[in-house]
Design a protein around this motif. Structure first.
Motif, short mmCIF file in Angstrom:
data_model
loop_
_atom_site.label_atom_id
_atom_site.label_comp_id
_atom_site.label_asym_id
_atom_site.label_seq_id
_atom_site.Cartn_x
_atom_site.Cartn_y
_atom_site.Cartn_z
N UNK A 352 1.00 -1.35 0.05
CA UNK A 352 0.35 -0.32 -0.30
C UNK A 352 0.67 1.42 -0.01
N UNK A 353 0.14 2.45 -0.48
CA UNK A 353 1.29 3.93 -0.38
C UNK A 353 2.04 3.76 0.78
N UNK A 354 2.00 3.90 1.90
CA UNK A 354 2.67 4.15 2.98
C UNK A 354 3.82 3.33 3.02
N UNK A 355 4.14 1.75 2.28
CA UNK A 355 4.69 0.58 2.39
C UNK A 355 5.67 1.15 1.26
N UNK A 385 -0.16 2.35 -6.92
CA UNK A 385 0.74 3.07 -8.89
C UNK A 385 0.71 4.43 -9.06
N UNK A 386 -0.33 4.44 -9.75
CA UNK A 386 -0.53 6.06 -10.08
C UNK A 386 -0.87 7.14 -8.87
N UNK A 387 -1.04 6.78 -7.94
CA UNK A 387 -0.98 7.73 -6.45
C UNK A 387 1.00 8.02 -5.93
N UNK A 390 2.55 9.56 -9.17
CA UNK A 390 1.98 11.58 -8.30
C UNK A 390 3.39 11.97 -7.64
N UNK A 391 3.87 11.21 -6.77
CA UNK A 391 4.70 11.61 -5.70
C UNK A 391 5.56 11.37 -5.88
#
Lengths: 470, 213
Positions: A352-355, A385-387, A390-391
């Motif tokens: 997930x994003x935080x990982x 993936x997209x997020x 974007x970061x």
């Protein structure tokens, strides 16, 4: 009578109870993927039955899908047939939502359920996949089932179940920098063993749990099954509610307010009785690394590979010897001296994003060590993936020499082309270090994303607390 | 499902704890969309020296002579004796499918992975929990006496040794026992409760309408 969270979830879904205590339980959400559903749909068809409530079904293809060259489709014909079969079954029978291969929202079923707001507090959630326990992070009763039960839920919207016992795992204190939910999960399994939770539903509570994001809570509940418990769960708090607000399938308007007011009751009553309580001191936890072929074979990063000579129980000693032989490790080796060949950051445990953020923070400005042949990041879903892109996180990984892949289960279980070759040693953020899990003869060390990332740039395991200090 | 009749069979000992379903049937064989044909790949990574792939005939494989199920004395075994936490890990029902397809009718161990346990019962494969001491005794007997057989008497919930009549009792849910003895289809039984399910569903919709929106 005072009730635990599990008691409340169970009681609100009992259709009937038999004299021997067996319950018929109503199922709210049925997650479907391509590996464990074809035989269930076939059975349904042979019996000339229809799904009871297609609106309960959310489906995706994740286990067999490739993580590279999506323009070529699925090259393995057997994998392709399985994914095509899911396509056909969903087309024929219907669903609330389907995220097929190549859809921008496709991903690991346990990542996309919560991400879409398709798993909600108070629900019963099942899937033909043992890591369904993940969803309990949102205060639902979620557990894995077999294919016969998939068919049973399709046909009847119910499951025949025995009520589990209640276990409370309380984690108090404060996690240090570089220590994560994955380390809690591994330390717990090290403490109670892979059968320690058998027969129980585990509720995680305490100040450390409250401080975790929903992503971290999912990591923890995900690995309840590795402690033997089919279900893990965490009470609703503001973190839960903030996470769900605005998600695609979360209720809106008046229904949202009504739901939130009900969800706030989804916590164990103060003084409710648990059959078993386990406590961990979060402040004392250090990053964990598995050394063997079962998740309970784990030590802190300051530890050494155990010496079977020091084990008095003959069957345990034999277990250690077998594991060391398979893993190609000598007794008493420091974990920080173990060299790795591959790194896998992904799976329903840690994709997930935080990982991905914490792993990117560790590798930023560094390079994958020369002895590491492959380091890859496999985001849990197209949206993750997209997020991350974007970061700008993908660029950090690529600059460091990582491969940035398409979403899916990937090398957690190696049903697609992502796998270890015999003898290869991997730092993996997945959930199982069983023999052959990541490829025949492959050697898996389970770690957190931060530990996998630091191992990638260091070439051996290293205490990530030396890198992350805030 | 076939009725589970009184069963007498040869016992094979697999002296290892925490045997996971990945070991029982490795992932490459889960790509099948069928329920049958998994027996040839049961314990594939242990049973063979080469890496197994779907569709490869057993005649082209290299058996591992050191794996217990490959020993001549255990050919035709139908009762598997194992250690604690048998069937832990993945929920794949392919594991009991593979065991049953190979020819096993029962697995005896001190404890089982829960999902595996449930899956087995739905496929006429009986998981029998005996105490660690009882399992130790059976390991001792099976290793000591070639041709060692057991009688599994589900009706009376006991396992009996053929040679000296030693008997071990086991527990099983009355509902599961009933289904196994009579070869009953779970789904058919639940569908006898259609009215109750519908009634529950209506009330559930009133209590938590957002689950149905």
């Amino acid at each position: 009578m005072l009730k635990t969270l599990y008691d409340k979830l169970w009681d609100s879904h009992v259709v009937r109870t038999e004299d021997d205590g067996t319950g018929l339980i109503y199922i709210d959400r049925h997650l479907i993927h391509e590996v464990t559903s074809p035989q269930a749909y076939e059975g349904l068809k042979l019996a000339k039955r229809r799904p009871w409530r297609v609106e309960s079904i959310v489906a995706t293809a994740d286990h067999n899908t490739p993580t590279t060259d999506w323009d070529k489709g699925i090259e393995d014909p057997i994998s392709k047939l399985q994914v095509d079969t899911l396509d056909q079954n969903i087309k024929e029978y219907g669903s609330k939502a389907y995220f097929p291969f190549l859809d921008s929202r496709q991903g690991i079923v346990h990542v996309i359920g919560p991400e879409q707001g398709a798993t909600l507090p108070g629900m019963t959630v099942v899937c033909g996949d043992s890591h369904t326990s993940t969803h309990g992070a949102l205060a639902c009763l979620a557990h894995g089932i077999g294919t016969s039960e998939v068919e049973h839920v399709l046909a009847t919207q119910c499951l025949v179940q025995k009520k589990m016992k209640n276990m409370l795992v309380r984690v108090e204190g404060q996690l240090g920098a570089g220590v994560s939910a994955k380390d809690i999960a591994l330390a717990l399994i090290g403490k109670i063993g892979t059968a320690g939770g058998t027969g129980y539903a585990i509720e995680f509570a305490g100040s450390v749990i409250e401080s975790l994001s929903v992503e971290g809570r999912m990591t923890l509940c995900n690995m309840a099954i590795e402690a033997g418990a089919r279900a893990g769960m965490i009470a609703v708090d503001q973190v839960t509610i903030d996470y769900l607000h605005g998600r695609t399938f979360a209720p809106k308007g008046d229904l949202w307010d009504q739901a939130v007011s009900y969800w706030r009751s989804l916590r164990s009553d103060p003084g409710a009785i648990f059959d078993l309580m386990v406590t961990l001191n979060g402040s004392e936890l250090i990053p964990q690394v598995t050394w063997g072929t079962s998740p309970e074979m784990v030590v802190g990063i300051d530890g050494r590979v155990p010496d079977p000579e020091h084990e008095k129980d003959p069957s345990k000693r034999e277990g250690i010897e077998q594991a060391l032989k398979y893993m190609g490790l000598e007794p008493n080796t420091l974990l920080t001296e173990v060299e790795i060949d591959k790194v896998f950051i992904g799976s329903c445990t840690n994709s997930r994003i935080e990982d991905i953020r914490i792993a990117a923070k560790v590798v930023a400005g560094k390079r994958v060590a020369p002895n590491v042949q492959l380091a890859m990041v496999v985001p849990g879903s197209g949206l993750v993936k997209t997020q991350a892109e974007q970061e700008g996180l993908d660029k950090i990984f690529i600059a460091a020499g990582f491969e940035w892949r398409q979403p899916g289960c990937s090398m957690c279980l190696a049903m697609n082309n992502d796998r270890l070759e015999a003898g290869e040693r991997c730092a993996s953020t997945s959930n199982r270090n069983f023999e052959g899990r990541q490829g025949a003869g492959g050697r898996t060390h389970l770690v957190s994303p931060a530990m996998a990332a630091s191992a990638a740039v260091n070439g051996t395991f290293v205490d990530v607390r030396e890198i992350i200090t805030d | 499902m076939e009725k589970f009749a009184l069963h007498k069979g040869l016992v094979a000992p697999l002296d290892r704890a925490n045997i996971d379903t990945d070991a029982i049937i490795p992932k490459q064989f889960l790509k099948s969309i069928k329920r049958s044909g998994f027996g040839v790949n049961l314990f594939d990574a242990w049973r063979f020296l080469d890496v197994g792939q779907p569709g490869v005939s057993i005649n082209q494989r290299r058996p591992n002579p050191n794996f217990i199920l490959n020993e001549p004395r255990y050919q035709g075994a139908s009762i598997l004796l194992a250690r604690k936490n048998f069937g832990c890990g993945s929920s794949r029902e392919h594991a009991p499918w593979a065991l049953a397809d190979y020819g096993f009718k029962a697995v005896i161990a001190p404890s089982f992975g829960e999902i595996f346990f449930n899956n087995s019962l739905k496929n006429g494969l009986l998981p029998i929990v005996l105490s660690g001491i009882e399992v130790d005794a059976l390991f001792h007997d099976v290793l000591g006496f070639p041709g060692f057989q057991l009688i599994v008497d589900l009706e009376n919930q006991r396992v009996v040794t053929e040679t000296n009549g030693k008997s071990f009792n086991f527990q099983i849910d009355p509902f599961r026992k009933h289904c196994l003895l009579n070869g009953l289809d779970d789904i058919g039984l639940t569908l006898e409760r259609v009215d109750e399910i519908k009634k529950f569903e209506e009330q559930h919709k009133l209590n938590q309408p957002w689950l149905f929106s």
